[in-house]
Design a protein around this motif. Structure first.
Motif, PDB file in Angstrom:
ATOM      1  N   ARG A  95      -7.759  -1.711  -4.127  1.00 41.34           N
ATOM      2  CA  ARG A  95      -6.717  -0.945  -5.239  1.00 41.34           C
ATOM      3  C   ARG A  95      -5.165  -1.389  -4.433  1.00 41.34           C
ATOM      4  O   ARG A  95      -4.541  -0.049  -5.100  1.00 41.34           O
ATOM      5  CB  ARG A  95      -7.684  -0.172  -5.194  1.00 41.34           C
ATOM      6  N   PHE A  96      -4.831  -1.116  -3.750  1.00 40.26           N
ATOM      7  CA  PHE A  96      -3.774  -0.542  -3.013  1.00 40.26           C
ATOM      8  C   PHE A  96      -2.928  -1.860  -3.498  1.00 40.26           C
ATOM      9  O   PHE A  96      -1.433  -1.971  -3.152  1.00 40.26           O
ATOM     10  CB  PHE A  96      -3.390  -1.038  -1.183  1.00 40.26           C
TER      11      PHE A  96
ATOM     12  N   GLY B 150     -11.463   0.804  -3.391  1.00 42.72           N
ATOM     13  CA  GLY B 150     -11.002   0.022  -1.831  1.00 42.72           C
ATOM     14  C   GLY B 150     -10.383  -0.778  -1.630  1.00 42.72           C
ATOM     15  O   GLY B 150      -8.385  -0.543  -1.681  1.00 42.72           O
ATOM     16  N   LEU B 151      -9.935  -1.583  -0.170  1.00 40.22           N
ATOM     17  CA  LEU B 151      -8.543  -2.007  -0.424  1.00 40.22           C
ATOM     18  C   LEU B 151      -8.133  -2.982  -0.862  1.00 40.22           C
ATOM     19  O   LEU B 151      -6.563  -2.816  -0.963  1.00 40.22           O
ATOM     20  CB  LEU B 151      -8.842  -3.283   0.767  1.00 40.22           C
TER      21      LEU B 151
ATOM     22  N   PHE C 104      -3.794   8.345   0.214  1.00 44.71           N
ATOM     23  CA  PHE C 104      -4.541   6.954   1.007  1.00 44.71           C
ATOM     24  C   PHE C 104      -6.278   6.836   0.817  1.00 44.71           C
ATOM     25  O   PHE C 104      -6.235   5.938   0.387  1.00 44.71           O
ATOM     26  CB  PHE C 104      -3.928   6.487   2.514  1.00 44.71           C
ATOM     27  N   ALA C 105      -6.415   8.352   1.165  1.00 43.55           N
ATOM     28  CA  ALA C 105      -7.783   8.445   1.188  1.00 43.55           C
ATOM     29  C   ALA C 105      -8.550   8.125  -0.668  1.00 43.55           C
ATOM     30  O   ALA C 105      -9.103   7.817  -0.591  1.00 43.55           O
ATOM     31  CB  ALA C 105      -8.613   9.335   1.333  1.00 43.55           C
ATOM     32  N   GLU C 106      -7.788   8.964  -1.345  1.00 45.16           N
ATOM     33  CA  GLU C 106      -8.566   8.849  -2.973  1.00 45.16           C
ATOM     34  C   GLU C 106      -7.790   7.124  -3.808  1.00 45.16           C
ATOM     35  O   GLU C 106      -8.849   7.030  -4.542  1.00 45.16           O
ATOM     36  CB  GLU C 106      -6.593   9.757  -3.884  1.00 45.16           C
ATOM     37  N   VAL C 107      -6.703   6.748  -3.179  1.00 47.01           N
ATOM     38  CA  VAL C 107      -6.781   5.387  -3.589  1.00 47.01           C
ATOM     39  C   VAL C 107      -7.877   3.854  -2.706  1.00 47.01           C
ATOM     40  O   VAL C 107      -8.237   3.945  -3.280  1.00 47.01           O
ATOM     41  CB  VAL C 107      -5.741   4.846  -3.294  1.00 47.01           C
ATOM     42  N   TYR C 108      -7.856   4.828  -1.659  1.00 46.89           N
ATOM     43  CA  TYR C 108      -9.086   3.807  -1.339  1.00 46.89           C
ATOM     44  C   TYR C 108     -10.570   3.956  -1.900  1.00 46.89           C
ATOM     45  O   TYR C 108     -11.271   2.674  -1.661  1.00 46.89           O
ATOM     46  CB  TYR C 108      -9.547   4.089  -0.056  1.00 46.89           C
ATOM     47  N   TYR C 109     -10.724   4.961  -1.817  1.00 42.40           N
ATOM     48  CA  TYR C 109     -12.328   5.701  -2.872  1.00 42.40           C
ATOM     49  C   TYR C 109     -12.110   5.086  -4.140  1.00 42.40           C
ATOM     50  O   TYR C 109     -13.434   4.822  -4.325  1.00 42.40           O
ATOM     51  CB  TYR C 109     -12.498   6.495  -2.077  1.00 42.40           C
ATOM     52  N   GLU C 110     -10.875   4.196  -5.051  1.00 39.03           N
ATOM     53  CA  GLU C 110     -10.904   4.535  -5.878  1.00 39.03           C
ATOM     54  C   GLU C 110     -10.999   2.801  -6.438  1.00 39.03           C
ATOM     55  O   GLU C 110     -11.818   2.512  -6.571  1.00 39.03           O
ATOM     56  CB  GLU C 110      -9.948   4.497  -7.297  1.00 39.03           C
TER      57      GLU C 110
ATOM     58  N   PRO D 258       0.566  -1.164  -0.347  1.00 35.73           N
ATOM     59  CA  PRO D 258       0.023   0.220  -0.174  1.00 35.73           C
ATOM     60  C   PRO D 258       0.766   1.517  -0.074  1.00 35.73           C
ATOM     61  O   PRO D 258       0.359   2.619  -0.341  1.00 35.73           O
ATOM     62  CB  PRO D 258      -0.435   0.093   1.390  1.00 35.73           C
TER      63      PRO D 258
END
Length: 111
Positions: A39-40, A36-37, A28-34, A5
């Motif tokens: 995506r990391f 979820g987990l 981190f928030a942008e990747v999560y909103y794209e 991540p």
């Protein structure tokens, strides 16, 4: 696997073309909103697949170059610090040559 991540966020920040840097939390928030987990962990497969050839190239090129240099310029076939350093230098080139394709795929998946 545990640092993937952070690698994902690092890659996204490096590819960020805006003049205003984003904070770590916002990234981190942008990747999560794209996505979820999961995506990391995008781009993890090329990283894992590239690890085996990278390690093989590193150790094989180091050992072969150390043996060759020990025979040609070594003292009675023995290694010294210079031979070990030169072998490490050669192994670095072999490793970079081997790992670059998988790193390019990983970065493209993460962008």
């Amino acid at each position: 696997v545990s640092v993937q991540p952070f690698d994902m966020v690092k890659t996204r920040n490096q590819l960020n073309r805006s003049l205003i840097p984003t904070s770590l939390f916002k990234s981190f928030a942008e990747v999560y909103y794209e996505g979820g987990l999961l995506r990391f962990y995008r781009g993890l497969l090329p990283e894992l697949v590239g690890f085996i050839p990278k390690t093989n190239a590193q150790y094989l090129s180091y050992e072969y170059s150390r043996r060759y240099l020990s025979k040609t310029i070594g003292n009675n076939g023995e290694s010294n610090a210079l031979i070990c350093a030169m072998s490490g230098y050669i192994a670095g080139y072999a490793t970079a040559f081997t790992v670059t394709p998988s790193q390019i795929i990983k970065v493209r998946l993460q962008s």
